[in-house]
Design a protein around this motif. Structure first.
Motif, PDB file in Angstrom:
ATOM      1  N   ALA A  49      26.099  -8.013   3.078  1.00 57.16           N
ATOM      2  CA  ALA A  49      24.726  -8.052   3.074  1.00 57.16           C
ATOM      3  C   ALA A  49      24.167  -9.141   2.658  1.00 57.16           C
ATOM      4  O   ALA A  49      24.860 -10.038   2.413  1.00 57.16           O
ATOM      5  CB  ALA A  49      24.251  -6.790   1.983  1.00 57.16           C
ATOM      6  N   GLY A  50      22.756  -9.192   2.874  1.00 54.21           N
ATOM      7  CA  GLY A  50      22.143 -10.563   2.632  1.00 54.21           C
ATOM      8  C   GLY A  50      21.028 -10.542   1.809  1.00 54.21           C
ATOM      9  O   GLY A  50      20.105 -11.302   2.222  1.00 54.21           O
ATOM     10  N   PHE A  51      21.156  -9.902   0.595  1.00 47.47           N
ATOM     11  CA  PHE A  51      19.739  -9.697  -0.058  1.00 47.47           C
ATOM     12  C   PHE A  51      19.427 -11.011  -0.774  1.00 47.47           C
ATOM     13  O   PHE A  51      18.318 -11.477  -0.933  1.00 47.47           O
ATOM     14  CB  PHE A  51      19.918  -8.709  -1.271  1.00 47.47           C
ATOM     15  CG  PHE A  51      20.258  -7.305  -0.855  1.00 47.47           C
ATOM     16  CD1 PHE A  51      19.180  -6.699  -0.134  1.00 47.47           C
ATOM     17  CD2 PHE A  51      21.479  -6.774  -0.936  1.00 47.47           C
ATOM     18  CE1 PHE A  51      19.330  -5.275   0.440  1.00 47.47           C
ATOM     19  CE2 PHE A  51      21.649  -5.309  -0.240  1.00 47.47           C
ATOM     20  CZ  PHE A  51      20.539  -4.939   0.274  1.00 47.47           C
TER      21      PHE A  51
ATOM     22  N   LEU B 156      23.481  -4.348  -5.673  1.00 42.44           N
ATOM     23  CA  LEU B 156      22.911  -5.296  -4.581  1.00 42.44           C
ATOM     24  C   LEU B 156      23.961  -6.476  -4.399  1.00 42.44           C
ATOM     25  O   LEU B 156      24.391  -6.796  -3.197  1.00 42.44           O
ATOM     26  CB  LEU B 156      21.728  -5.633  -4.682  1.00 42.44           C
ATOM     27  CG  LEU B 156      20.527  -4.544  -4.647  1.00 42.44           C
ATOM     28  CD1 LEU B 156      19.132  -5.027  -4.880  1.00 42.44           C
ATOM     29  CD2 LEU B 156      20.796  -3.773  -3.364  1.00 42.44           C
TER      30      LEU B 156
ATOM     31  N   GLU C 124      17.206 -14.731   5.391  1.00 39.39           N
ATOM     32  CA  GLU C 124      16.086 -13.974   5.105  1.00 39.39           C
ATOM     33  C   GLU C 124      16.404 -13.551   3.609  1.00 39.39           C
ATOM     34  O   GLU C 124      15.230 -13.024   3.076  1.00 39.39           O
ATOM     35  CB  GLU C 124      16.421 -12.844   5.960  1.00 39.39           C
ATOM     36  CG  GLU C 124      16.137 -13.002   7.381  1.00 39.39           C
ATOM     37  CD  GLU C 124      16.368 -11.792   8.225  1.00 39.39           C
ATOM     38  OE1 GLU C 124      17.206 -11.053   8.223  1.00 39.39           O
ATOM     39  OE2 GLU C 124      15.316 -11.701   9.087  1.00 39.39           O
ATOM     40  N   GLY C 125      17.655 -13.551   3.134  1.00 36.85           N
ATOM     41  CA  GLY C 125      17.514 -12.991   1.716  1.00 36.85           C
ATOM     42  C   GLY C 125      16.908 -13.881   0.838  1.00 36.85           C
ATOM     43  O   GLY C 125      16.333 -14.886   1.228  1.00 36.85           O
ATOM     44  N   ASN C 126      16.716 -13.543  -0.569  1.00 41.80           N
ATOM     45  CA  ASN C 126      15.934 -14.333  -1.531  1.00 41.80           C
ATOM     46  C   ASN C 126      16.555 -14.245  -2.894  1.00 41.80           C
ATOM     47  O   ASN C 126      16.503 -13.531  -3.396  1.00 41.80           O
ATOM     48  CB  ASN C 126      14.464 -13.529  -1.667  1.00 41.80           C
ATOM     49  CG  ASN C 126      13.607 -14.128  -2.281  1.00 41.80           C
ATOM     50  OD1 ASN C 126      13.832 -15.510  -2.756  1.00 41.80           O
ATOM     51  ND2 ASN C 126      12.267 -13.742  -2.496  1.00 41.80           N
TER      52      ASN C 126
ATOM     53  N   TYR D 153      14.960 -13.073  -5.778  1.00 46.55           N
ATOM     54  CA  TYR D 153      14.681 -11.456  -6.160  1.00 46.55           C
ATOM     55  C   TYR D 153      15.744 -11.240  -7.181  1.00 46.55           C
ATOM     56  O   TYR D 153      15.517 -10.283  -7.888  1.00 46.55           O
ATOM     57  CB  TYR D 153      14.964 -10.781  -4.815  1.00 46.55           C
ATOM     58  CG  TYR D 153      14.640  -9.283  -5.062  1.00 46.55           C
ATOM     59  CD1 TYR D 153      13.521  -8.883  -5.653  1.00 46.55           C
ATOM     60  CD2 TYR D 153      15.856  -8.470  -4.511  1.00 46.55           C
ATOM     61  CE1 TYR D 153      13.698  -7.480  -5.746  1.00 46.55           C
ATOM     62  CE2 TYR D 153      15.646  -6.939  -4.565  1.00 46.55           C
ATOM     63  CZ  TYR D 153      14.457  -6.595  -5.245  1.00 46.55           C
ATOM     64  OH  TYR D 153      14.194  -5.223  -5.484  1.00 46.55           O
TER      65      TYR D 153
END
Ligand code: HEM
Ligand SMILES: [Cu+2]
Lengths: 636, 190
Positions: free
Chosen positions: A258-260, A249, A265-267, A270
């Protein structure tokens, strides 16, 4: 330092330049020696081998090399921290971040892991009466993945692109926005490749232990090192897989937008969850095999069967199980709420119970035993009190309210070095001294062994004990300097002396290996008067072992046969032996992943595509060259 | 299969099942990621962009390919070579069609401006479904190798073994797809 090479202006900091010079000189010496002694054939032999002992040797060799590399980092850290407001060489600011990142990452992934996997590789098959690991080819693949992963991680330093995100790679620091350079990519792919190899090896060990035991070697009769290797392998399968996805990820975050783990919005939390779902079990992956080594060593040198065998096995399994339910104790200060913190505090404290049971069982194993203070036994004896201290600070840290004070201070640094060095590193030393004859055919010198042990143990306590106090005084970890208040100066200076003492102790170890090699006194099968099956085969263990195959009749069967002056019964009812091959494919497979990652890191996509293509071709070649073809009945 | 072959095959089977366990954990983490990040607070929403038609069609081909593989395997056991070859061939064909649908779906999302970086829902969608599609692609290559092995006339027991290992893989990939339908698509199509 600035200079021009082939018309390109290159800016290299002096430490990187020193590394280049040093490596090139060392490389030249190695090449010279290899050519002079005509050892190219030997190197080739190891590049194509799939034999478990040889692969074990390779793991151990590189583990030791990286131990010196990461140890050097530790000395740089300690020299920088030797005095308040110190400015040692370049190691301030970002450079300091780099040096603790490489130190931590390498120690965990490229020192402790390969040394343990190396010992498992060499010893476990011999302990359970297997002729090799179940999948010799896959075993070689596992090693070369580790190898190329570690090389990939290491070249970052030479390119002056060292990762600086800590061994934990916390987001958002590790995302593209904050570390746009290639450093974090080196971290990601280095761990990804080597982690994949570790997963394959764990799988291999499980199948070996479950299906390749000698006749009569029931699971309940296996030596404890084999047991802990089995349980550890299960932990690896889960933990390293979660890490693989976390890195996957993060890779998408960094390279493909991507923006995990960042952005609106990403965290980032996590990432912490995923990392610690891997990370906490990882410390048990490091500790449990060491527990197994200590159990075998203590039992051998106390001339007693290990006390409470079933409980020993159960407690290891319980530790492994609980190990997956405690990860958030690394995140007490994140703000998960009182319910979560309480839950993870309690599960963490619970782990002390099975661990405590093990400590008592080791003590009871020694009680009334006939103890011999050999070097492996000394390391085991040093382990017990040192590890207990680390355990005690562990329980302190698990008190989530108190952790707000301890968190990210040198108290934590003291704690985890106490547990990791006391268990994993002392365990590895004990194991290396103990099984050295099985690996090489020589016994290491006892006198130098004692010097190694005592200087290491004293240096270790001298380094890390003061950190408890500096930590309680509030000295933060991962910060390159401190000012002279509250007695920090003296304590830090003590730490630095201790670190150098440990450095010296490793010189004894090297001297010992050299001396033993020069003297070249070969030993017989059983130099320690051992109890388990590995001592029944020749030293060093030959490529074809257990012929004829012994029949095991109980725990420490070899010992009882020996004491009764008999030989172990043998049988020719043997299951099919794993098929050994010689193949360069594992090496090539590893190297394609190296180039694939290199291409991704620098957006040279042609290189990645080319490597991927070669990789798949190699897999097809592998399938077409399956060694089973020659062993199976031909089709009519 | 004689005893030695059986033993080696059982080793391999166990090893491969463990490997599939590893894969299952991988997908489980990706499913968790998807559940955490979907739906996203802004940008494209799953209910707006998913199309029932593509999902149904692609599922039809992938799921039935498990069946054709099973038929092929059975035919090989009863030495009906031609049926076996047809079965494996159809499986491969269906897999390729499925992959075509996947590529089509991804391409049309990207064309509509719903790329990887648009929001966390799209990111977690691509890494999950994309990894599954990669597995299908790998499986297609694997089947091609199986054909080669078949015509090379390797020992029959060895070939059966290789085919069984492949079929475990293929059924696993199908099961993951069922989860993808249930977790990724269905809640937003109903
Ligand atoms: C041999 C002597 C060693 C010394 C003198 C030493 C010293 C240190 C010091 C002072 C730090 C803290 C740096 C800081 O936070 O500012 C540190 C961090 C660390 N050490 Fe060691 N260490 C040694 C061995 C090991 C070993 C054997 C391991 C593991 C197998 C290890 C794993 C780590 C890790 C994981 C970190 C954390 C890195 C980070 O903050 O990202 N160390 N070490
Ligand atoms: Cu932990």
């Amino acid at each position: 330092m600035k200079f021009t090479l082939f018309g390109v202006n290159i800016m290299l900091p002096s430490d990187v330049l020193a590394a280049w010079v040093f490596t090139l000189l060392l490389g030249a010496v190695v090449v010279f020696l290899v050519l002079k002694k005509k050892r190219l054939g030997l190197i080739w032999e190891y590049m194509v081998t799939t034999n478990h002992r040889k692969i074990g040797i390779l793991y151990i060799l590189f583990g030791i090399i990286y131990f010196f590399r990461a140890g050097l980092d530790a000395l740089f850290i300690r020299t920088q921290l030797a005095f308040p407001n110190n400015d040692f060489w370049v190691f301030q600011g970002e450079k300091y971040n780099e040096v603790f990142t490489t130190h931590g990452t390498m120690m965990i992934f490229f020192v402790a892991m390969p040394l343990l996997l190396g010992l498992m590789n060499t010893v476990v098959p011999l302990q359970i009466g297997a002729r090799d690991l179940a999948f010799p080819f896959l075993n070689a693949v596992g090693f070369w993945l580790f190898f190329f992963g570690s090389i990939f991680f290491n070249i970052s330093f030479f390119l002056n692109m060292t990762p600086e995100i800590g061994w934990t790679g916390y987001a958002p620091l590790s995302t593209e926005q904050f570390t746009p350079g290639a450093g974090s990519d080196f971290y990601i792919f280095g761990l990804q490749i080597s982690g994949l190899g570790t997963i394959f090896t764990a799988l291999n060990l499980i199948v070996t232990i479950v299906r390749h035991r000698a006749p009569g070697m029931k699971m309940t009769r296996m030596p404890l090192f084999a047991w802990t290797s089995l349980i550890t392998s299960f932990l690896i399968l889960i933990a390293f897989t979660v890490l693989a996805i976390a890195l996957y990820l993060l890779m998408f975050d960094r390279l493909f937008g991507a923006g995990f783990f960042s952005g609106t919005e990403g965290n980032p939390i996590y990432w912490q969850h995923l990392f610690w779902i891997f990370g906490h079990p990882e410390v048990y992956i490091l500790a449990l095999p060491a527990f197994g080594i200590f159990s075998d060593v203590i039992s051998t040198f106390s001339r007693k069967r290990v006390f409470g065998y079933p409980i020993m096995v159960l407690s290891v399994a319980l530790i492994g199980f609980l190990g997956f339910m405690v990860w958030a104790h690394h995140m007490f200060t994140v703000g998960l709420g009182p319910m979560a913190n309480t839950f993870f505090a309690i599960t963490t404290m619970l782990i002390a119970v099975p661990t405590g049971i093990k400590v008592f069982n080791w003590l009871f194993t020694m009680r009334l035993g006939v103890i011999r203070f050999t070097t492996p036994m000394l390391f085991s004896l040093g382990f017990i009190p040192s590890f207990v201290m680390g355990g005690v600070t562990g329980v302190m840290l698990s008190v989530s309210a108190a952790d707000f004070q301890f968190h990210d201070t040198h108290f934590v640094v003291a704690h985890f070095h106490y547990v990791i060095i006391a268990s994993t590193i002392l365990g590895i030393f004990a194991g290396l001294y103990y099984w050295y004859p099985k690996i090489t055919g020589y016994v290491l010198d006892e006198k130098l062994g004692r010097w190694h042990f005592w200087t290491f143990l004293i240096g270790f306590h001298l380094t890390f004990f003061p950190m408890h106090i500096t930590g309680l005084e509030g000295m933060p970890r991962r910060v390159y300097t401190y000012d002279d208040s509250g007695g920090l100066a003296e304590l830090n200076f003590m730490s630095t002396i201790g670190a150098f003492l440990m450095g010296v102790s490793m010189l004894f170890a090297i001297w010992n290996v050299y001396k033993t090699y020069k003297e070249g006194r070969k030993v017989g099968n059983d130099p320690w008067d051992g109890r388990t099956l590995e001592w029944s085969v020749a030293s060093p263990a030959p490529e074809h072992t257990f012929d004829p195959m012994p029949v095991v009749e109980g725990i420490d069967s070899f010992w009882f046969a020996k004491s009764a002056g008999k030989k172990m019964p043998v049988t020719d009812q043997v299951r099919a032996t794993p098929l050994e091959v010689q193949s360069i494919l594992p090496f090539l497979i590893g190297s394609t992943l190296f180039f694939l990652s290199l291409g991704l890191t620098f957006s040279w996509y042609w290189l990645s595509i080319l490597s991927a293509f070669i990789l798949f071709t190699l897999l097809v070649v592998r399938s077409l060259k399956d060694e089973r073809e020659d062993h199976y009945g031909r089709r009519k | 299969m004689n005893r030695a072959e059986q033993a080696l095959f059982n080793d391999k089977k166990m090893g491969f099942f463990i490997y599939l366990g590893v894969e299952a954990i991988m997908f489980a983490v990706l499913f968790a990621t998807y559940l955490i990040f979907t739906p996203a607070s802004n940008g494209p929403q799953p209910s707006e962009i998913f199309e029932a038609k593509t999902v149904i069609l692609s599922s039809f081909f992938l799921l039935s390919s498990s069946g054709t593989l099973w038929l092929g395997e059975r035919a090989l056991k009863s030495e009906k070579q031609n049926i076996f070859l047809t079965g494996l061939g159809i499986t491969m064909l269906f897999a390729i069609i499925f992959l075509g649908f996947e590529v089509y779906e991804f391409a049309s999302f990207v064309r509509e401006g719903h790329g990887m970086g648009v929001n966390v829902f799209m990111s977690s969608y691509y890494v999950l479904v994309g990894l599954h599609a990669a597995h299908v692609a790998f499986g297609i290559g694997w089947m091609a190798v199986l054909f080669v092995q078949y015509f090379r006339q390797i020992p029959l027991t060895l070939f059966t073994e290789k085919l069984s290992i492949f079929s475990y893989y293929w059924h696993f990939v199908d099961v993951v797809w069922v989860f993808i339908i249930g977790i990724v698509y269905l809640p937003y199509l109903l």
